[in-house]
Motif scaffolding. Sequence first.
Motif, short mmCIF file in Angstrom:
data_model
loop_
_atom_site.label_atom_id
_atom_site.label_comp_id
_atom_site.label_asym_id
_atom_site.label_seq_id
_atom_site.Cartn_x
_atom_site.Cartn_y
_atom_site.Cartn_z
N UNK A 27 0.80 -1.24 0.00
CA UNK A 27 0.00 0.00 0.00
C UNK A 27 0.83 1.28 0.00
N UNK A 28 1.91 1.33 0.77
CA UNK A 28 2.72 2.56 0.80
C UNK A 28 3.42 2.78 -0.54
N UNK A 29 3.84 1.70 -1.19
CA UNK A 29 4.46 1.82 -2.51
C UNK A 29 3.43 2.31 -3.52
N UNK A 30 2.23 1.76 -3.45
CA UNK A 30 1.16 2.20 -4.35
C UNK A 30 0.86 3.68 -4.13
N UNK A 31 0.83 4.11 -2.89
CA UNK A 31 0.60 5.53 -2.59
C UNK A 31 1.67 6.39 -3.25
N UNK A 32 2.92 5.96 -3.13
CA UNK A 32 4.02 6.69 -3.73
C UNK A 32 3.89 6.73 -5.25
N UNK A 33 3.57 5.59 -5.87
CA UNK A 33 3.40 5.53 -7.31
C UNK A 33 2.28 6.46 -7.77
N UNK A 34 1.15 6.42 -7.07
CA UNK A 34 0.03 7.30 -7.46
C UNK A 34 0.43 8.76 -7.38
N UNK A 35 1.15 9.13 -6.33
CA UNK A 35 1.60 10.51 -6.18
C UNK A 35 2.54 10.93 -7.30
N UNK A 36 3.49 10.06 -7.64
CA UNK A 36 4.42 10.38 -8.73
C UNK A 36 3.69 10.50 -10.07
#
Length: 191
Positions: A27-36
């Motif tokens: 989930x934290x990686x997905x959050x980072x990807x979505x933000x980028x």
Amino acid sequence: YQPPQPMLVRDFAQRWLRDYAEGAVKPMTLRSYRGLVRNHLIPMLGELWLTQLSPQRIQGVIAQCLRERGLSPKTANNCLILLKTILKFARQWGLLRDNPAEEIKPLRVESKEMDFLRPEEIQLLLKHADEPYRTLFLTAVLTGMRRGELLALQWGDIDWHNHVIRVRRSLFWHSQQELAELQSVPTAGPV
């Protein structure tokens, strides 16, 4: 054989997030990807067709982001790494013949010296911390566990005989914006 329909970078990045990343990364990686994707890739490249991307264009956009948008070299590298991954899938899924970001080298990033608590500062922190924070701080200092890992610990994760803590999960929380996005996504009904 029917050639694939042209696709905008914006549309493919969102498709990749939905069809691959949501089920494959933490989930934290997905959050980072979505933000980028939302804050950098779409504003930089989103209105281009996948087939309009070239190494020169991508390199130019990265340089422009450093100059005009004030991105740090580390953030620019994170965007480049994510773009390489997304375009690798575009190639695998038959939308590109080659990955135009493949050979682009990351920017040099100045390494920062880590700032950590000295032993006397740790003792002072523990002396003034009340429970349950004292135990959390002490566990963090002695193990190097992250906040989410500490807060997700359960009794079964601790092997008292061998003095081992097994990190099996991490606590994750959604921002208000993420909750709104999740609520607006239609879910599949019963099959």
